[in-house]
Design a protein around this motif. Structure first.
Motif, PDB file in Angstrom:
ATOM      1  N   SER A 162      47.818  75.689  -5.481  1.00 56.59           N
ATOM      2  CA  SER A 162      48.430  74.737  -6.393  1.00 56.59           C
ATOM      3  C   SER A 162      47.478  73.573  -6.611  1.00 56.59           C
ATOM      4  O   SER A 162      46.441  73.473  -5.968  1.00 56.59           O
ATOM      5  CB  SER A 162      49.759  74.245  -5.815  1.00 56.59           C
ATOM      6  OG  SER A 162      50.403  73.371  -6.711  1.00 56.59           O
ATOM      7  N   LEU A 163      47.834  72.710  -7.555  1.00 53.91           N
ATOM      8  CA  LEU A 163      47.086  71.485  -7.777  1.00 53.91           C
ATOM      9  C   LEU A 163      47.989  70.303  -7.472  1.00 53.91           C
ATOM     10  O   LEU A 163      49.186  70.335  -7.751  1.00 53.91           O
ATOM     11  CB  LEU A 163      46.616  71.378  -9.235  1.00 53.91           C
ATOM     12  CG  LEU A 163      45.276  71.979  -9.609  1.00 53.91           C
ATOM     13  CD1 LEU A 163      44.964  71.660 -11.063  1.00 53.91           C
ATOM     14  CD2 LEU A 163      44.167  71.457  -8.714  1.00 53.91           C
TER      15      LEU A 163
ATOM     16  N   HIS B 211      59.628  74.493 -13.467  1.00 54.79           N
ATOM     17  CA  HIS B 211      58.243  74.046 -13.453  1.00 54.79           C
ATOM     18  C   HIS B 211      57.453  74.865 -12.458  1.00 54.79           C
ATOM     19  O   HIS B 211      57.543  74.632 -11.268  1.00 54.79           O
ATOM     20  CB  HIS B 211      58.135  72.566 -13.071  1.00 54.79           C
ATOM     21  CG  HIS B 211      58.816  71.653 -14.035  1.00 54.79           C
ATOM     22  ND1 HIS B 211      58.245  71.263 -15.220  1.00 54.79           N
ATOM     23  CD2 HIS B 211      60.022  71.066 -13.987  1.00 54.79           C
ATOM     24  CE1 HIS B 211      59.077  70.470 -15.856  1.00 54.79           C
ATOM     25  NE2 HIS B 211      60.169  70.333 -15.139  1.00 54.79           N
ATOM     26  N   ARG B 212      56.708  75.831 -12.950  1.00 47.84           N
ATOM     27  CA  ARG B 212      55.836  76.546 -12.037  1.00 47.84           C
ATOM     28  C   ARG B 212      54.714  75.605 -11.647  1.00 47.84           C
ATOM     29  O   ARG B 212      54.051  75.032 -12.499  1.00 47.84           O
ATOM     30  CB  ARG B 212      55.244  77.786 -12.707  1.00 47.84           C
ATOM     31  CG  ARG B 212      54.507  78.678 -11.722  1.00 47.84           C
ATOM     32  CD  ARG B 212      53.452  79.495 -12.382  1.00 47.84           C
ATOM     33  NE  ARG B 212      53.966  80.488 -13.311  1.00 47.84           N
ATOM     34  CZ  ARG B 212      54.515  81.648 -12.938  1.00 47.84           C
ATOM     35  NH1 ARG B 212      54.642  81.931 -11.684  1.00 47.84           N
ATOM     36  NH2 ARG B 212      54.933  82.505 -13.833  1.00 47.84           N
ATOM     37  N   ASN B 213      54.499  75.444 -10.375  1.00 48.49           N
ATOM     38  CA  ASN B 213      53.428  74.541  -9.955  1.00 48.49           C
ATOM     39  C   ASN B 213      52.496  75.193  -8.950  1.00 48.49           C
ATOM     40  O   ASN B 213      51.715  74.535  -8.307  1.00 48.49           O
ATOM     41  CB  ASN B 213      54.002  73.242  -9.373  1.00 48.49           C
ATOM     42  CG  ASN B 213      55.153  73.527  -8.432  1.00 48.49           C
ATOM     43  OD1 ASN B 213      55.189  74.583  -7.809  1.00 48.49           O
ATOM     44  ND2 ASN B 213      56.085  72.615  -8.337  1.00 48.49           N
ATOM     45  N   HIS B 214      52.595  76.501  -8.826  1.00 47.03           N
ATOM     46  CA  HIS B 214      51.631  77.175  -7.971  1.00 47.03           C
ATOM     47  C   HIS B 214      51.354  78.556  -8.543  1.00 47.03           C
ATOM     48  O   HIS B 214      52.103  79.069  -9.357  1.00 47.03           O
ATOM     49  CB  HIS B 214      52.150  77.276  -6.530  1.00 47.03           C
ATOM     50  CG  HIS B 214      53.454  78.022  -6.418  1.00 47.03           C
ATOM     51  ND1 HIS B 214      54.668  77.392  -6.518  1.00 47.03           N
ATOM     52  CD2 HIS B 214      53.721  79.327  -6.257  1.00 47.03           C
ATOM     53  CE1 HIS B 214      55.631  78.293  -6.402  1.00 47.03           C
ATOM     54  NE2 HIS B 214      55.088  79.473  -6.242  1.00 47.03           N
ATOM     55  N   CYS B 215      50.258  79.133  -8.093  1.00 45.63           N
ATOM     56  CA  CYS B 215      49.828  80.426  -8.607  1.00 45.63           C
ATOM     57  C   CYS B 215      50.680  81.539  -7.997  1.00 45.63           C
ATOM     58  O   CYS B 215      50.858  81.585  -6.785  1.00 45.63           O
ATOM     59  CB  CYS B 215      48.360  80.629  -8.251  1.00 45.63           C
ATOM     60  SG  CYS B 215      47.740  82.274  -8.648  1.00 45.63           S
TER      61      CYS B 215
ATOM     62  N   CYS C  35      44.277  78.761 -12.410  1.00 44.44           N
ATOM     63  CA  CYS C  35      44.475  78.655 -10.968  1.00 44.44           C
ATOM     64  C   CYS C  35      43.191  78.197 -10.282  1.00 44.44           C
ATOM     65  O   CYS C  35      42.120  78.717 -10.564  1.00 44.44           O
ATOM     66  CB  CYS C  35      44.924  79.990 -10.400  1.00 44.44           C
ATOM     67  SG  CYS C  35      45.015  79.992  -8.598  1.00 44.44           S
ATOM     68  N   VAL C  36      43.316  77.226  -9.361  1.00 42.81           N
ATOM     69  CA  VAL C  36      42.142  76.743  -8.644  1.00 42.81           C
ATOM     70  C   VAL C  36      41.698  77.734  -7.572  1.00 42.81           C
ATOM     71  O   VAL C  36      40.594  77.643  -7.062  1.00 42.81           O
ATOM     72  CB  VAL C  36      42.415  75.378  -7.972  1.00 42.81           C
ATOM     73  CG1 VAL C  36      42.568  74.300  -9.025  1.00 42.81           C
ATOM     74  CG2 VAL C  36      43.641  75.447  -7.078  1.00 42.81           C
TER      75      VAL C  36
END
Ligand SMILES: [Zn+2]
Ligand SMILES: [Zn+2]
Length: 119
Positions: free
Chosen positions: A40-41, A30-34, A14-15
């Motif tokens: 997210s990225l 599709h997990r695309n965020h924390c 995680c960013v």
């Protein structure tokens, strides 16, 4: 295929909070965020999971919205290119983070959120 930032096929760093997040998530393909801080990225262009954006900027959650079918979406904004995206929430997203997001007013912004919701 080796991603940077220690990214693997089944997890990503995680960013926002630097936790390792497994890609598999209940309720979404599709997990695309924390799930903890909802950061997210900027990886996907048009289709979640296409990884076609080539931006890799950090995306912060702007707010929550709901589609007519009752599905909840997190609106993310890219800090690098100002791109917007709407992502379905996952089954294990932190409820406190979601509530904090839902109660944050979308004021002081000229972002085309309404346009986005028409997608
Ligand atoms: Zn995080
Ligand atoms: Zn971007």
């Amino acid at each position: 295929m080796h991603g940077r930032d220690g990214e693997r096929g089944d997890a990503f760093r995680c960013v926002g909070c630097r936790l390792d997040i497994p890609v598999a998530a209940p309720g979404t393909a599709h997990r695309n965020h924390c799930p903890h801080c909802l950061a997210s990225l900027h990886l996907d262009a048009r289709v979640p999971g296409d990884r076609a954006a080539g931006c890799r900027g950090r995306m912060t959650p702007l707010g929550l919205s709901a589609r007519p079918d009752g599905e909840w979406l997190i609106i993310h904004r890219c800090l690098s290119c100002d791109g917007l995206s709407a992502n379905r929430i996952a089954g294990d997203d932190n409820p406190l983070s979601l509530i904090r997001l839902a109660t944050r007013p979308l004021t002081g912004t000229d972002l085309p959120v309404r346009t986005l919701l028409g997608l």
